[in-house]
Design a protein around this motif. Structure first.
Motif, PDB file in Angstrom:
ATOM      1  N   GLY A 117       5.032  -6.495   1.105  1.00 46.03           N
ATOM      2  CA  GLY A 117       5.207  -5.464   2.132  1.00 46.03           C
ATOM      3  C   GLY A 117       4.039  -5.267   3.088  1.00 46.03           C
ATOM      4  N   THR A 118       2.823  -5.208   2.550  1.00 49.73           N
ATOM      5  CA  THR A 118       1.651  -5.109   3.431  1.00 49.73           C
ATOM      6  C   THR A 118       0.723  -6.289   3.181  1.00 49.73           C
ATOM      7  N   LEU A 119       1.309  -7.467   3.335  1.00 53.10           N
ATOM      8  CA  LEU A 119       0.561  -8.709   3.110  1.00 53.10           C
ATOM      9  C   LEU A 119      -0.591  -8.846   4.108  1.00 53.10           C
ATOM     10  N   THR A 120      -1.709  -9.362   3.617  1.00 48.98           N
ATOM     11  CA  THR A 120      -2.793  -9.839   4.484  1.00 48.98           C
ATOM     12  C   THR A 120      -3.173 -11.222   3.945  1.00 48.98           C
ATOM     13  N   ASP A 143       0.804  -1.225   0.000  1.00 49.47           N
ATOM     14  CA  ASP A 143       0.000   0.000   0.000  1.00 49.47           C
ATOM     15  C   ASP A 143       0.834   1.271   0.000  1.00 49.47           C
ATOM     16  N   VAL A 144       2.017   1.199   0.571  1.00 49.19           N
ATOM     17  CA  VAL A 144       2.801   2.399   0.821  1.00 49.19           C
ATOM     18  C   VAL A 144       3.403   2.955  -0.465  1.00 49.19           C
TER      19      VAL A 144
END
Lengths: 265, 265, 265
Positions: free
Chosen positions: B74-77, B33-34
């Motif tokens: 990096g922003t794994l879910t 996301d970043v």
């Protein structure tokens, strides 16, 4: 009978920009992940108030306060689809105008089905590139994503048909932008090829269009003015830029300083 | 026998950049996301076509059209993991090369397990910093997140081993970058410490590497050229910047204007 | 008895900035989608280490390594609420200070309920605008989103009450910022109206405050220094900008070059 395209005169464009800045519309943006920051900065540079609220319950609440709602399906998921649907329903109940940006419709199933469903829910405006407008009018399958394979004029008939069929206004953007309600059409010139080298300029235009759709007066003229604001800022920024980085910076500065009264074509 | 590292000559690097711009690969970025916005702008500045599609069904569809796929954890879910897995499977079926950026692998369980699973699914390239490559090769636990605690050369043996074991190519980035297929290794110099003061330069490099992996010819040379493009633009930008804000702007401009033929080392 | 507001002297502010840069705190930011990139770049420009980890299990793991945690509810969803709760619980167990940014609390139900719950979980700092602090102290409903309808001083009593009731520190930001622990209060001047025309400056301040809350020494002075850093950089950037685009660039450069010792008021 379809009338030929009109151009925006400076006398039409400048006072609308002035009104927009003074009213500072609160624009509820349910948009894609990639462009949220840039979209908010574009609205802030025009003195509007962006807000991104995405939970289904909160989004429905927020559509009651907001002056306008933007639905952009660029990074759609099933969860966001539910939240967007809740926000659109609440917006319609509250009389809040909502704008659809059907990013990459035609090429991908989830968003294509969703956008087709949304057509019957009275969007105030639909803003897309030629491939997207053609796909939405089901005259062609879309491009290979956010790119467009057609010039805007190739989708002008589809835009007019879509506007008439769903009693809405349609903007097709490209080298020239067109804004139509199916009867009248404005052609907006200006802009810069550099606008295609910064992500989110089209998505941000949709947010600005959403904001302008909340102004009183001639609805079609209002959204054409939104396109002219962005095109004029783009042209101004291109004159100062040495690449897409400095262009994006100059574009936000140009939105901030734009007078509107001596920069139109 | 392992060969010593080679440097990229200007004669190798310039024509590959030219080919990249002309082919304008469509890079499907499933990234964190970043950095989505910056990643898209970096690709656009190099005349490539970024697209971020994240719903599992749509991502699988899209991997069929795209020229390359990037997976960045990096922003794994858990939901994104399912979507990424669907996209990787579809990419493999379609023959689309995919690149893995194992952000902060080693330090956190969900992503570490997922990255280990992905190793057996034939990534075309793996791009990480020394801590990440060491963790992926299970020679050390990772750093404290996105930082690296080791110079790139400390992970060069691990990179070569990883490349051989999984029949892939590995890039370890740091003050000097290394690109290896386990036999041949390129060392890429240039860059700037300022690249570590702007978020997403490493993640954007992975997206550019993904795009270059879609070019014909010598696969290892192609991805080494991607590193050289970013390092050269970074060096150029650092010469014009007074801080990380102006550096980021100058970096995008440098990618846009880079000739490649007289800026290599 | 409540003491009158104090100003920060240069002698107080400069060494804290120096310590912050040297310690380079690892700040775990669970923040809204719109501002993640800018927040990370602000922290990097101050030589801190940002990290955004959002899966519930990983976020809880990461709060163990991090020096500070930021919870910003700007784009809250039920899933993120669960992840944020897991991170806060882990932070408390590990002794990691955590900061709450209650974006638009009062106006929207999900976040208002969640922020009320979080008050009892020992935040080290709460940072909001006047509308948010008033809403959190349940003295008024919030504004129409991220805007504030009140000057900061209007919420100063509410801030002091909130700080005493929950044994925490509260920052109310506006034209003047106030940092209070309920007894002592610092007033921070400087800044620029241009800070309200770039999205995420308030959210980024909360991240910087979170980082400064990890420093040793006088906790209230530390977070007041964080406000002074941002206000001073904002003032410096405004002197160089021609609009919000160039302001954002100059702001990051100013954070990078700020000496602190001759720029306070």
């Amino acid at each position: 009978m379809i009338q030929p395209s009109q151009h925006l005169s400076a006398a039409q464009f400048a006072p609308l920009l002035h009104t927009f800045r003074r009213q500072s519309p609160l624009v509820h943006c349910m948009t894609n992940d990639v462009v949220q920051n840039f979209t908010a900065n574009v609205l802030l540079a025009l003195n509007a108030s962006p807000a991104m609220v995405i939970d289904a319950d909160e989004a429905a609440q927020f559509s009651g306060f907001a002056d306008a709602l933007l639905i952009n399906v660029g990074t759609l998921t099933r969860e966001r689809q539910r939240a967007m649907q809740a926000a659109v329903s609440a917006a319609r109940e509250a009389g809040t105008p909502w704008t659809l940006d059907p990013v990459a419709v035609g090429a991908l199933t989830l968003r294509s089905d969703f956008c087709q469903q949304l057509l019957s829910q009275q969007p105030a405006v639909i803003r897309g590139n030629a491939s997207e407008i053609l796909a939405l009018a089901q005259q062609a399958s879309g491009g290979r994503g956010v790119d467009t394979l057609h010039p805007a004029v190739a989708a002008l008939d589809a835009a007019r048909q879509l506007a008439k069929e769903w009693n809405t206004r349609v903007i097709v953007t490209g080298e020239v932008d067109y804004a139509t309600d199916g009867q009248r059409t404005f052609a907006i010139r200006g802009g810069s090829p550099m606008l295609t080298r910064v992500v989110g300029t089209g998505c941000a235009l949709s947010a600005v269009v959403a904001g302008f759709s909340a102004l009183p007066g001639d609805g079609l003229l209002n959204i054409a003015a939104a396109c002219q604001v962005m095109a004029t800022a783009g042209e101004k920024a291109a004159g100062q830029a040495t690449g897409p980085g400095s262009f994006a910076t100059a574009f936000l500065d140009a939105l901030w300083t734009l007078e509107g009264d001596h920069e139109t074509h």
